[in-house]
Motif scaffolding. Sequence first.
Motif, PDB file in Angstrom:
ATOM      1  N   ALA A  62      -1.051  -7.631   2.399  1.00 23.75           N
ATOM      2  CA  ALA A  62       0.010  -8.290   3.130  1.00 23.75           C
ATOM      3  C   ALA A  62       0.820  -7.619   3.875  1.00 23.75           C
ATOM      4  O   ALA A  62       1.068  -7.873   5.151  1.00 23.75           O
ATOM      5  CB  ALA A  62       0.650  -9.401   2.199  1.00 23.75           C
ATOM      6  N   ILE A  63       1.041  -6.423   3.219  1.00 24.22           N
ATOM      7  CA  ILE A  63       1.899  -5.269   3.886  1.00 24.22           C
ATOM      8  C   ILE A  63       1.128  -4.701   5.172  1.00 24.22           C
ATOM      9  O   ILE A  63       1.788  -4.575   6.350  1.00 24.22           O
ATOM     10  CB  ILE A  63       2.650  -4.215   2.980  1.00 24.22           C
ATOM     11  N   ILE A  64      -0.173  -4.372   4.829  1.00 22.02           N
ATOM     12  CA  ILE A  64      -1.082  -3.649   6.013  1.00 22.02           C
ATOM     13  C   ILE A  64      -1.253  -4.843   6.915  1.00 22.02           C
ATOM     14  O   ILE A  64      -1.112  -4.663   8.260  1.00 22.02           O
ATOM     15  CB  ILE A  64      -2.438  -3.546   5.440  1.00 22.02           C
ATOM     16  N   LYS A  70       6.071   5.045   7.150  1.00 25.96           N
ATOM     17  CA  LYS A  70       5.714   4.113   7.921  1.00 25.96           C
ATOM     18  C   LYS A  70       4.367   4.635   8.479  1.00 25.96           C
ATOM     19  O   LYS A  70       3.249   4.031   8.986  1.00 25.96           O
ATOM     20  CB  LYS A  70       6.359   3.890   9.234  1.00 25.96           C
ATOM     21  N   ALA A  71       4.308   6.108   8.532  1.00 27.44           N
ATOM     22  CA  ALA A  71       2.767   6.593   9.145  1.00 27.44           C
ATOM     23  C   ALA A  71       1.709   6.330   7.973  1.00 27.44           C
ATOM     24  O   ALA A  71       0.701   6.174   8.389  1.00 27.44           O
ATOM     25  CB  ALA A  71       3.174   8.132   9.200  1.00 27.44           C
ATOM     26  N   ALA A  72       2.155   6.242   6.687  1.00 31.37           N
ATOM     27  CA  ALA A  72       1.321   5.931   5.543  1.00 31.37           C
ATOM     28  C   ALA A  72       0.690   4.644   5.813  1.00 31.37           C
ATOM     29  O   ALA A  72      -0.803   4.447   5.373  1.00 31.37           O
ATOM     30  CB  ALA A  72       1.674   6.185   4.252  1.00 31.37           C
ATOM     31  N   VAL A  73       1.244   3.571   6.036  1.00 34.64           N
ATOM     32  CA  VAL A  73       0.928   2.376   6.422  1.00 34.64           C
ATOM     33  C   VAL A  73       0.179   2.259   7.682  1.00 34.64           C
ATOM     34  O   VAL A  73      -0.904   1.446   7.452  1.00 34.64           O
ATOM     35  CB  VAL A  73       1.912   1.303   6.291  1.00 34.64           C
ATOM     36  N   LEU A  74       0.223   3.116   8.638  1.00 41.47           N
ATOM     37  CA  LEU A  74      -0.536   3.113   9.814  1.00 41.47           C
ATOM     38  C   LEU A  74      -1.865   3.665   9.305  1.00 41.47           C
ATOM     39  O   LEU A  74      -2.977   2.945   9.770  1.00 41.47           O
ATOM     40  CB  LEU A  74       0.074   4.054  10.820  1.00 41.47           C
ATOM     41  N   VAL A  75      -1.939   4.651   8.746  1.00 41.11           N
ATOM     42  CA  VAL A  75      -3.311   5.129   8.198  1.00 41.11           C
ATOM     43  C   VAL A  75      -3.859   4.173   7.294  1.00 41.11           C
ATOM     44  O   VAL A  75      -5.307   3.882   7.591  1.00 41.11           O
ATOM     45  CB  VAL A  75      -2.904   6.489   7.455  1.00 41.11           C
TER      46      VAL A  75
END
Length: 195
Positions: A12-14, A52-57
Amino acid sequence: MATESRPDRREAIIAAAYSCMARGGYERTSTAQICAAAGVSSGTFFHYFPTKAAVLVAILEAGLEETRQSLEEIRPLASRDARAAIERWCDHVLEEASDEDLAGFDAVLGAVPDDPGVVAALQAETHLVREFLTDLLTAGQEQGVVRTDATAERLATWLSIVANGVLGHAFEAGSRSTGELRPELLEVVDRLLRP
């Protein structure tokens, strides 16, 4: 009442991050906005993604897995009928291009710093697609349905260029127009590959 499982929260977060970033840009999207869209607390967000960069990855890795699954569904067809498999790949490209958030997300990728995780995920997808196309075109050459005056690797490069053109058109004209492109895309690919 059952609570949402951990993998469901992560997914859901992704999904929320993809949508928020595609519509608002990377810099203008806050983790609070992502949390609100995903229906999770900030603690839950940071449990899964330290930045936030980690969720982008994670978005890119999820996209890579979706692409891998789509290509693996097409791969068995190539050994029997490479031309039909090429047509299915064209449909995959058009399906990707029909994502209404894709243009915004592509802009996000151009705006983020050279994060090693982002670069690695993008390179992995490029490699996956290039390897798949090379295998597909090699099968087509062996079946006599793809030209042999150019290597499968070179033809894969050109198919990637065509696919990028379709995606670029979708970005400019809007994702709704991609269905109209199918006959022309199939014709261009046929002209490129015809023996």
